[in-house]
Design an enzyme around this catalytic site. Structure first.
Site, short mmCIF file in Angstrom:
data_model
loop_
_atom_site.label_atom_id
_atom_site.label_comp_id
_atom_site.label_asym_id
_atom_site.label_seq_id
_atom_site.Cartn_x
_atom_site.Cartn_y
_atom_site.Cartn_z
CE1 TYR A 83 -27.43 -100.49 18.47
CE2 TYR A 83 -26.59 -99.19 16.35
CZ TYR A 83 -27.87 -99.43 17.60
OH TYR A 83 -28.86 -98.43 16.84
CG ASP A 127 -19.00 -66.95 7.54
OD1 ASP A 127 -19.44 -66.58 5.90
OD2 ASP A 127 -20.64 -67.24 6.96
#
Lengths: 367, 525
Positions: free
Chosen positions: A98, A248
């Site tokens: 921006y 995991d």
């Protein structure tokens, strides 16, 4: 407190001077950009790091395909330098977009039309001047939390922060953890435990695992952002602490471990500053299923995509050790995955009181 | 019984050609009020141009249209030709089928000798007024003014009034005036304006002035002083002769023997060929031509047509010439690019013909919609029956997309700021009907038209490529210039340098680094 940005400012100024020099010689100004594509990424066996190769692409101004990019690169560089010189708070890469977006005079063309134009150029600048995004005062949004017997000094405010006194929330990893911003003041921990997900980290924090085992616990909440990885490396390198990782039991968990350990393909140029090649994979391993009598109810059938991903990571050079190839083969044959969260089937404090201490004591890990 | 036959015989009589015309005027282009006035102008202008060409005078034709009442106009066509002998005036202007061209094989504008008389007849039928012809054959001769009508039953001219015109100012020339029921349109594809404009394009040595009834004056300028080469008359070639015509020639020839008839009345039939053919059909060389039966005649012409004969002489044609066509298209169309091609002469059914084509692109040409097609036969614009014409068909069969133009599905008329002109010159243009508005699609004619157009189109494609490259180079330089300003600012910030000075450096570097590109551009021009 004022943060010292002088070395990065110098690097940016040098980039500008090189271009100016070429212009003074009436040359077509060009800059060398190391390629960040997959075919310029390799695994450095010796240092056990994913690194960027030396293939270079020239970006020149008087080449229509590169002209705008050349200009855009310089615009970003000059904005970064300006922000550093004025010691402004860091901007996100979206804010950079921006800040630089405007319409070129007498045309309907914009300097930038989308963030996807600024993002890769920021990475280009990191590579061109050999400075991290954080050193350019640009941030990615961090998400990690950390706790343990470590006191740091945040130079932006001058506060000393004891990470053992952060309550149930822990300490949010700051976006910039570079030396000019964060200093380690005091540390009594013996090692660092990296936990894949926040839910499990939360149990470890609430049960004061870090206190009882004299360690630091940190989570990147899944795939870690840059700041967590950079902080972990600094703790490991500067405080000489071993790092254990708990993920995991599936292809994705194993891959996240490798990101902490060897770095990632996308940020190959960043590996040297963020990877911890000494990190050990504590679990969950296929052998844990039997060794810890994990109940069958904890198992989840591996999906097709799990299997596919497993085959993919098996081919990565950094998974090509004997032990890992065996582990990946075993996991494939096992046909199930197990999440860290499922360990609560054996009691809420099973991982804290039993699993992790046992694994560390037995040195039951993979390298 | 005899009385019935007698009764019938009383009713049976010759139908005059003029009477026939009155009932079938649509065949000659007088079917609507709008078309009739155009046909009248066309016939007058054709005559004027022909007369000037024959006399080797650079033509100056003035067409004036004046409103003479509701749906009624006066048409005045004046040329600077050689003028007409007084005694010929009535026959030329008021007798149908009077002309020298009907039996000749020569490239000419008119072919049947019907044109101007038919216009006069139309004028007479719709207004009852006579055709007024004023003509002068030289500076020291009087100008004769004659008012004429046609006796429809007899196909004979009727002189209404005859006088010396002291006001006729030209040193020589002819002026024809007639009044007719008509509808005048000022612009558009079938307007008089358009007809004259196009006539001017294919007659570069002619000056045409048009005073329309609004009143406005338009001048279509002469673009060359070179007069077209005079076409030569040739004898018919056996390949193009039909049995009926062959039989009529047998009856009317002045040759005494069939062998001399064959060698004397036809192109490319020598005595060896004649003897061989006559032997084949078992006719004696000295047979009198008029004695041949229909069967014998048919056998003879068919056999002659299977012989290998040389093509007719091709230098009998008078093309406009690629350069002249280019010059006049440039003047008339204000296009960015004009390319023209004259094909070598070729032959269809024993008739020599030659195709010329021109493509104009860009500039003032309208950019929306399909290309403008200009069709010409023997220097006469064809305005009607566009879709039946070999020219339109040939244009539609070319895949213009290959040449950088847009076209729906690779067929039909291409789109864009484009004018496509095609001219066919021939000793006999094969029109599809009596109104002479569309050329028949003989395969060899279509092929020649396509070859001519494709050659033009290749030049156009190269031009478009160069133009595209030029635009791209300019876009490049523009982009560099646009980015340079930003770059100068950025480098000034990075180096704490002077922005204006850095901008100058970039500018210099730009000039140097794009020099090669600019050189290429100059080389092209």
């Amino acid at each position: 407190m004022k943060i010292d940005h002088s070395s990065t400012i110098k690097k940016l100024a040098k980039l500008g001077e090189e271009v100016l020099e070429q212009l003074e010689k009436k040359k077509n100004p060009e800059i060398d950009v190391r390629l960040r594509s997959l075919n310029n990424v390799y695994f450095d066996e010796k240092d056990r790091l994913i690194r960027l190769g030396n293939k270079v692409q020239k970006r020149s101004f008087f080449n229509l395909n590169q002209s705008k990019k050349f200009m855009q690169t310089m615009l970003i560089a000059s904005l970064c330098k300006e922000l550093l010189e004025q010691d402004k708070p860091p901007l996100s890469i979206r804010q950079i977009y921006y800040a630089l977006k405007r319409t070129l005079p007498n045309s309907n063309e914009n300097t930038f039309d989308a963030q996807k134009e600024t993002d890769p150029l920021i990475e280009d600048i990191e590579v061109i001047i050999d400075a991290l995004r954080e050193e350019l005062n640009l941030i990615a949004t961090p998400k990690g939390v950390i706790a343990g017997p470590l006191t740091i000094r945040d130079k932006t405010s001058g506060d000393d922060i004891n990470l053992a006194k952060m309550g149930s929330a822990g300490y949010s990893v700051p976006a910039i953890v570079e030396k000019n911003t964060i200093d380690f003041k005091h540390c009594s921990a013996d090692y660092v435990l990296v936990i894949e997900k926040y839910a499990m980290w939360n149990i470890f924090n609430r049960l004061k695992f870090w206190d009882k085992n004299n360690c630091i616990i940190i989570t990147g909440k899944g795939q870690p952002a840059r700041a967590e990885r950079r902080l972990l490396q600094r703790i490991h390198d500067e405080l000489k602490l071993p790092v254990y990782v708990m993920m995991d039991m599936d292809a994705y968990g194993y891959y996240i471990y490798s990101v902490y350990k060897q770095g990632s393909i996308n940020l190959a140029y960043f590996s040297e500053k963020c990877a911890v090649p000494d990190a050990k994979f504590l679990g969950l391993k296929v052998s844990d299923y039997e060794n810890f009598s994990v109940p069958k109810t904890a198992l989840i059938k591996a999906t097709k995509s799990d299997m596919k991903r497993l085959d993919e990571i098996k081919k990565y050079d950094w998974f090509k050790t004997k032990e890992w190839q065996k582990e990946l083969k075993d996991l494939k044959n096992f046909g199930y995955k197990i999440e860290l969260d499922s360990m609560v089937t054996k009691g809420v404090d099973f991982a804290v009181k039993n699993y992790v201490p046992t694994k560390i004591e037995n040195k039951d890990w993979l390298d | 019984m005899a009385s019935i036959a007698e009764e019938l015989a009383k009713k049976q009589r010759d139908i005059s050609i003029a009477e026939f015309f009155e009932k079938n005027r649509h065949l000659l282009g007088f079917d609507s009020k709008r078309k009739s006035i155009l046909t009248a102008v066309k016939e007058g202008v054709d005559n004027g141009l022909d007369a000037c060409e024959e006399a080797r005078i650079p033509a100056e034709i003035t067409v004036t249209i004046k409103q003479a009442g509701t749906d009624r106009y006066r048409v005045i066509i004046q040329d600077n030709g050689p003028g007409i002998m007084k005694k010929q005036i009535p026959k030329i202007f008021a007798k149908l089928l009077y002309g020298s061209k009907f039996h000749a094989l020569i490239q000419s504008r008119g072919q049947q000798g019907i044109g101007i008389t038919a216009a006069g007849l139309y004028s007479q039928l719709t207004t009852g007024k006579p055709t007024v012809v004023t003509t002068k054959t030289g500076p020291n001769r009087p100008a004769h003014r004659v008012e004429l009508k046609l006796d429809i039953l007899k196909n004979e001219p009727q002189i209404i009034k005859e006088e010396i015109d002291l006001d006729f100012r030209l040193p020589h020339g002819t002026k024809v005036e007639m009044e007719m029921e008509a509808q005048f349109v000022s612009k558009g594809s079938s307007s008089i304006y358009e007809y004259l404009r196009r006539t001017s394009i294919v007659n570069p040595s002619a000056q045409i002035i048009f005073n329309d009834p609004t009143p406005s004056k338009f001048i279509f300028n002469r673009t060359t002083n070179k007069l077209p080469k005079m076409p030569k008359e040739i004898k018919p070639h056996p390949y193009g002769i039909e049995l009926g015509i062959f039989m009529r020639m047998l009856k009317t020839t002045s040759k005494k023997t069939i062998q001399s008839f064959l060698t004397g009345e036809f192109s490319r039939v020598g005595s060896t060929t004649a003897k061989r053919v006559l032997k084949k059909v078992e006719l004696h060389n000295a047979t009198r031509p008029y004695t041949l039966t229909r069967e014998q005649a048919e056998k003879l012409i068919k056999t002659l047509q299977t012989e290998k004969l040389m093509v007719p002489p091709l230098d009998c044609l008078s093309p406009i010439g690629a350069n002249s066509l280019e010059a006049s298209m440039k003047t008339e169309l204000s296009a960015e690019l004009v390319v023209t091609v004259t094909r070598p002469a070729s032959v269809y059914r024993g008739m020599p013909f030659q195709i010329e084509a021109g493509i104009a692109f860009g500039g003032n040409l309208k950019s929306e919609g399909q290309a403008e097609i200009m069709r010409f036969a023997n220097r006469v614009p064809l305005l009607y029956e566009k879709s039946a014409c070999a020219i339109t068909r040939s244009i539609g069969e070319i895949d213009w997309r290959r040449y950088g133009l847009s076209q729906t599905g690779g067929r039909g008329v291409p789109y864009g700021p484009l004018t496509v002109a095609v001219h066919m010159a021939s000793v006999w243009v094969p029109f599809t009907s009596e109104s002479k508005a569309a050329i028949a699609s003989y395969p060899i004619i279509v092929k020649e038209i396509k070859l001519a157009l494709q050659e033009c189109a290749r030049h156009l494609r190269n031009y478009l490529k160069r133009q595209y490259r030029r635009q791209r180079d300019q876009a490049r330089i523009d982009a560099f210039t646009r980015y340079s300003k930003e770059l100068a600012g950025a480098i000034a910030d990075l180096t704490r340098g002077n922005k204006e000075k850095i901008a100058e450096l970039i500018e210099e570097s730009l000039v140097k680094n794009t020099k090669a590109m600019i050189k290429v551009k100059e080389g092209e021009q």
